[in-house]
Write an enzyme that holds these catalytic residues in place. Structure first.
Site, PDB file in Angstrom:
ATOM      1  N   ASN A 146      34.575  37.502  35.504  1.00 33.57           N
ATOM      2  CA  ASN A 146      34.264  36.627  36.638  1.00 33.57           C
ATOM      3  C   ASN A 146      32.755  36.579  36.839  1.00 33.57           C
ATOM      4  O   ASN A 146      32.144  37.556  37.276  1.00 33.57           O
ATOM      5  CB  ASN A 146      34.961  37.162  37.894  1.00 33.57           C
ATOM      6  N   TRP A 147      32.172  35.418  36.543  1.00 29.66           N
ATOM      7  CA  TRP A 147      30.720  35.282  36.652  1.00 29.66           C
ATOM      8  C   TRP A 147      30.244  35.099  38.091  1.00 29.66           C
ATOM      9  O   TRP A 147      29.046  35.178  38.357  1.00 29.66           O
ATOM     10  CB  TRP A 147      30.243  34.085  35.824  1.00 29.66           C
ATOM     11  N   SER A 167      34.328  47.451  39.824  1.00 29.33           N
ATOM     12  CA  SER A 167      33.300  48.245  39.134  1.00 29.33           C
ATOM     13  C   SER A 167      33.745  48.670  37.735  1.00 29.33           C
ATOM     14  O   SER A 167      33.509  49.805  37.309  1.00 29.33           O
ATOM     15  CB  SER A 167      32.916  49.466  39.973  1.00 29.33           C
ATOM     16  N   GLY A 205      33.660  42.034  36.830  1.00 32.77           N
ATOM     17  CA  GLY A 205      32.701  41.266  37.602  1.00 32.77           C
ATOM     18  C   GLY A 205      31.327  41.278  36.960  1.00 32.77           C
ATOM     19  O   GLY A 205      31.092  40.678  35.912  1.00 32.77           O
ATOM     20  N   GLY A 206      30.390  41.993  37.575  1.00 31.66           N
ATOM     21  CA  GLY A 206      29.000  41.995  37.135  1.00 31.66           C
ATOM     22  C   GLY A 206      28.797  42.360  35.678  1.00 31.66           C
ATOM     23  O   GLY A 206      27.894  41.832  35.020  1.00 31.66           O
ATOM     24  N   GLU A 239      42.398  44.663  43.161  1.00 31.36           N
ATOM     25  CA  GLU A 239      40.968  44.938  43.257  1.00 31.36           C
ATOM     26  C   GLU A 239      40.682  45.569  44.620  1.00 31.36           C
ATOM     27  O   GLU A 239      40.470  44.846  45.595  1.00 31.36           O
ATOM     28  CB  GLU A 239      40.147  43.665  43.045  1.00 31.36           C
ATOM     29  N   GLY A 264      31.771  45.979  43.122  1.00 38.08           N
ATOM     30  CA  GLY A 264      30.316  45.920  43.179  1.00 38.08           C
ATOM     31  C   GLY A 264      29.654  47.127  43.807  1.00 38.08           C
ATOM     32  O   GLY A 264      28.457  47.108  44.083  1.00 38.08           O
ATOM     33  N   HIS A 293      40.354  36.062  45.681  1.00 38.74           N
ATOM     34  CA  HIS A 293      39.410  37.137  45.343  1.00 38.74           C
ATOM     35  C   HIS A 293      38.868  37.733  46.637  1.00 38.74           C
ATOM     36  O   HIS A 293      38.716  37.042  47.645  1.00 38.74           O
ATOM     37  CB  HIS A 293      38.278  36.587  44.477  1.00 38.74           C
TER      38      HIS A 293
END
Length: 274
Positions: free
Chosen positions: A31-32, A234, A255-256, A188, A194, A118
């Site tokens: 997921n950008w 994470s 994610g990141g 999640e 994050g 989300h």
């Protein structure tokens, strides 16, 4: 935009086949969020698509770019094993909803699946379970796979309310789907997204098993067994393997760490396939 979609159809198994095939497949979605320009996306995909790591047919890979990049990414991945997802959709097919994107619009440009609920949509944009149920149904009716995201906050987790929260999110969020609908679930925990905090694999397995049991009660044992349940929060290369080893974890929502092709490929490489 393509005028002849048949000529650009991905020469890989359809979603229906993937979700009804053997349960050993693992799904890894990146997921950008609100990141990347067109140039940055092109640079990412050039190195990502060419990697041999993506050749494992047991690992289903997807990217979830922002709306502005969906068409360009669809063209880039159309002849690759990579599937394309959207970050959200509106529940209506069309209308006076300035700034929104509908499920038929997403399907028209080649989107395969769409995130529903989300945690950032729930907590920043205050999306509630009844609306998310409508969005999930809209995705199904447009021929896409909804990925329903659920999870509890740190306060809810510490108070022992996790299962109550997830039960409510599942019961309402899936309430508008047809009895034989194909969907994906993503657990999640909000406190892990994050933050660098990762849920312990034992906790993840316990929670995923609860979710699968709940799906069985809402639909059927067969649907519960074939529904992929992903973990997100994470996720990095150093924890991807331990998470994927959990019996009821069928993949990861990244994610990141998915913003770098090198990091994302490292995560995919760590996935354990029975």
């Amino acid at each position: 935009m393509f005028t002849d979609k048949e000529t650009h159809r991905k020469p890989f198994p359809t979603w229906a086949h993937l979700l009804h095939s053997e349960p050993s497949k693992q799904f890894v979605f990146g997921n950008w969020k609100m990141n990347k320009t067109l140039t940055e996306a092109q640079t990412f995909l050039k190195s990502f698509i060419s990697s041999d790591i993506l050749s494992n047919p047991q690992i289903i890979t997807g990217i979830i770019p922002p709306f502005t990049l969906l068409s360009a990414c669809q063209q880039a991945v159309s002849d690759s094993p990579i599937f394309l997802g959207a970050q959200t959709t509106h529940e209506a097919d069309s209308g006076a909803f300035t700034g929104e994107i509908s499920a038929p619009m997403l399907k028209d440009i080649g989107v395969d699946f769409v995130l529903i609920g989300h945690s950032e949509r729930r907590h920043i944009f205050h999306e509630q379970n009844p609306v998310l149920a409508e969005k999930a149904a809209a995705a199904i009716h447009s021929g896409m796979i909804p990925v329903l995201c659920i999870g509890e906050t740190l306060e809810e987790q510490e108070s022992g309310a996790t299962q109550d929260i997830l039960l409510n999110q599942l019961t309402t969020g899936l309430s508008k789907l047809p009895e034989q609908a194909s969907f994906i679930l993503a657990y999640e925990p909000v406190w892990a997204i994050g933050t660098g905090k990762v849920a312990h694999p034992d906790l993840v397995q316990e929670t995923h098993a609860f979710c699968r049991k709940t799906i069985a009660s809402l639909f059927s044992k067969d649907i519960a067994e074939r529904t992929p349940i992903l973990y997100g929060g994470s996720v990095k290369a150093d924890n991807a393997r331990s998470l994927s080893l959990c019996p009821d974890v069928n993949g990861l929502l990244v994610g990141g760490a998915s913003l770098s092709s090198e990091n994302f490929l490292s995560i995919i490489q760590q996935i354990d396939i029975p």
